[in-house]
Design a protein around this motif. Structure first.
Motif, PDB file in Angstrom:
ATOM      1  N   LYS A 128      48.424  41.385  47.337  1.00  0.00           N
ATOM      2  CA  LYS A 128      48.567  42.831  47.202  1.00  0.00           C
ATOM      3  C   LYS A 128      50.026  43.210  47.040  1.00  0.00           C
ATOM      4  O   LYS A 128      50.340  44.167  46.341  1.00  0.00           O
ATOM      5  CB  LYS A 128      47.942  43.545  48.393  1.00  0.00           C
ATOM      6  CG  LYS A 128      46.437  43.456  48.388  1.00  0.00           C
ATOM      7  CD  LYS A 128      45.824  44.313  49.445  1.00  0.00           C
ATOM      8  CE  LYS A 128      44.315  44.171  49.343  1.00  0.00           C
ATOM      9  NZ  LYS A 128      43.597  45.177  50.047  1.00  0.00           N
ATOM     10  N   THR A 185      40.225  44.368  38.759  1.00  0.00           N
ATOM     11  CA  THR A 185      40.328  45.812  38.563  1.00  0.00           C
ATOM     12  C   THR A 185      41.786  46.267  38.649  1.00  0.00           C
ATOM     13  O   THR A 185      42.256  47.035  37.813  1.00  0.00           O
ATOM     14  CB  THR A 185      39.477  46.566  39.610  1.00  0.00           C
ATOM     15  OG1 THR A 185      38.133  46.104  39.511  1.00  0.00           O
ATOM     16  CG2 THR A 185      39.520  48.063  39.392  1.00  0.00           C
ATOM     17  N   GLU A 186      42.501  45.778  39.654  1.00  0.00           N
ATOM     18  CA  GLU A 186      43.908  46.146  39.821  1.00  0.00           C
ATOM     19  C   GLU A 186      44.739  45.672  38.631  1.00  0.00           C
ATOM     20  O   GLU A 186      45.588  46.413  38.124  1.00  0.00           O
ATOM     21  CB  GLU A 186      44.458  45.567  41.116  1.00  0.00           C
ATOM     22  CG  GLU A 186      43.895  46.231  42.363  1.00  0.00           C
ATOM     23  CD  GLU A 186      44.278  45.536  43.651  1.00  0.00           C
ATOM     24  OE1 GLU A 186      44.970  44.490  43.609  1.00  0.00           O
ATOM     25  OE2 GLU A 186      43.894  46.043  44.726  1.00  0.00           O
ATOM     26  N   SER A 208      39.004  39.668  33.551  1.00  0.00           N
ATOM     27  CA  SER A 208      37.914  38.681  33.641  1.00  0.00           C
ATOM     28  C   SER A 208      37.858  37.824  32.373  1.00  0.00           C
ATOM     29  O   SER A 208      37.551  36.631  32.441  1.00  0.00           O
ATOM     30  CB  SER A 208      36.577  39.368  33.881  1.00  0.00           C
ATOM     31  OG  SER A 208      36.283  40.267  32.838  1.00  0.00           O
ATOM     32  N   ASN A 210      36.797  37.970  43.073  1.00  0.00           N
ATOM     33  CA  ASN A 210      38.047  38.395  42.449  1.00  0.00           C
ATOM     34  C   ASN A 210      37.944  39.751  41.768  1.00  0.00           C
ATOM     35  O   ASN A 210      38.863  40.144  41.049  1.00  0.00           O
ATOM     36  CB  ASN A 210      38.490  37.338  41.429  1.00  0.00           C
ATOM     37  CG  ASN A 210      38.890  36.054  42.099  1.00  0.00           C
ATOM     38  OD1 ASN A 210      39.940  35.974  42.718  1.00  0.00           O
ATOM     39  ND2 ASN A 210      38.029  35.054  42.002  1.00  0.00           N
ATOM     40  N   SER A 211      36.854  40.472  41.974  1.00  0.00           N
ATOM     41  CA  SER A 211      36.642  41.739  41.265  1.00  0.00           C
ATOM     42  C   SER A 211      37.732  42.760  41.569  1.00  0.00           C
ATOM     43  O   SER A 211      38.185  43.482  40.674  1.00  0.00           O
ATOM     44  CB  SER A 211      35.259  42.309  41.569  1.00  0.00           C
ATOM     45  OG  SER A 211      35.138  42.587  42.948  1.00  0.00           O
ATOM     46  N   GLU A 212      38.180  42.828  42.814  1.00  0.00           N
ATOM     47  CA  GLU A 212      39.235  43.785  43.170  1.00  0.00           C
ATOM     48  C   GLU A 212      40.539  43.435  42.447  1.00  0.00           C
ATOM     49  O   GLU A 212      41.215  44.315  41.904  1.00  0.00           O
ATOM     50  CB  GLU A 212      39.455  43.773  44.683  1.00  0.00           C
ATOM     51  CG  GLU A 212      40.397  44.849  45.152  1.00  0.00           C
ATOM     52  CD  GLU A 212      40.515  44.871  46.669  1.00  0.00           C
ATOM     53  OE1 GLU A 212      41.655  44.978  47.145  1.00  0.00           O
ATOM     54  OE2 GLU A 212      39.485  44.791  47.355  1.00  0.00           O
ATOM     55  N   THR A 213      40.864  42.167  42.409  1.00  0.00           N
ATOM     56  CA  THR A 213      42.071  41.714  41.708  1.00  0.00           C
ATOM     57  C   THR A 213      41.973  42.025  40.225  1.00  0.00           C
ATOM     58  O   THR A 213      42.940  42.509  39.622  1.00  0.00           O
ATOM     59  CB  THR A 213      42.266  40.190  41.907  1.00  0.00           C
ATOM     60  OG1 THR A 213      42.315  39.911  43.301  1.00  0.00           O
ATOM     61  CG2 THR A 213      43.532  39.702  41.245  1.00  0.00           C
TER      62      THR A 213
END
Length: 189
Positions: A2, A96-97, A45, A91-94
């Motif tokens: 983060k 998206t960021e 992705s 890893n979806s949050e990563t």
């Protein structure tokens, strides 16, 4: 992780507000040739190599006729897809960021910032890509015993085409420059 994203976002925001629109070229928003640049949507992705295979499509494409081979192939693809979905979920949050940060960097019009961002994205995505690659190798090893030599060749070609469809395309201007270098059998003049 983060902290790296926070630093990247800070860099982008500083560059975004420090540069006039168009990267300091009089606010034109155009490249040196005077044509508008197309900004492709970035998908983390895709960069990570996240691919899901449709079992029916693959079986049809490879022309697998035997029911037992169809079942084995289907099972292997389902197993692979579930592992990839798990990686994608974790890893979806990563992703998206990264999508947000890269979009901001690309819209800033600053090439230097975009290049720095590209390096950061590579660092963040590399472990995910390696994990996907391991599962892909495992899939290929498992289906090698299922498919005939001809079907395996088709599978590898199909897989390669799926991967290349995720890669960014070369813009027309770059393509023309690359073609001019190929006019002499690939030798530069």
């Amino acid at each position: 992780m983060k902290n790296m994203l926070f630093i990247a976002m800070l860099l982008v925001s500083v560059q975004f507000y420090a540069q006039p629109p168009g990267g300091g070229r009089g606010g034109s928003g155009q490249n040196l040739q005077g044509t508008n640049r197309e900004v492709r949507e970035f998908k983390a992705s895709d960069v990570a190599g996240i691919i899901y295979y449709n079992e029916k499509e693959v079986i049809k494409k490879l022309k697998i006729k035997e029911e037992d081979k169809k079942l084995l192939m289907s099972k292997e693809l389902q197993n692979y897809n579930s592992k990839i979905k798990e990686i994608s979920f974790l890893n979806s949050e990563t992703f998206t960021e990264l999508n947000v940060v890269v979009k901001a960097a690309m819209s800033s019009g600053n090439r230097e910032t975009a290049m720095k961002m590209r390096k950061k994205v590579e660092e963040i995505i590399k472990p995910v890509r390696e994990e996907v690659s391991l599962h892909e190798e495992e899939l290929n090893k498992n289906i090698e015993s299922i498919l005939s030599e001809k079907q395996l060749k088709k599978w590898l070609k199909y897989q390669s085409n799926k991967k290349s469809s995720l890669q960014p395309r070369i813009s027309q201007n770059n393509e023309e420059g690359a073609r001019s270098g190929r006019g002499n059998g690939g030798r530069r003049q």
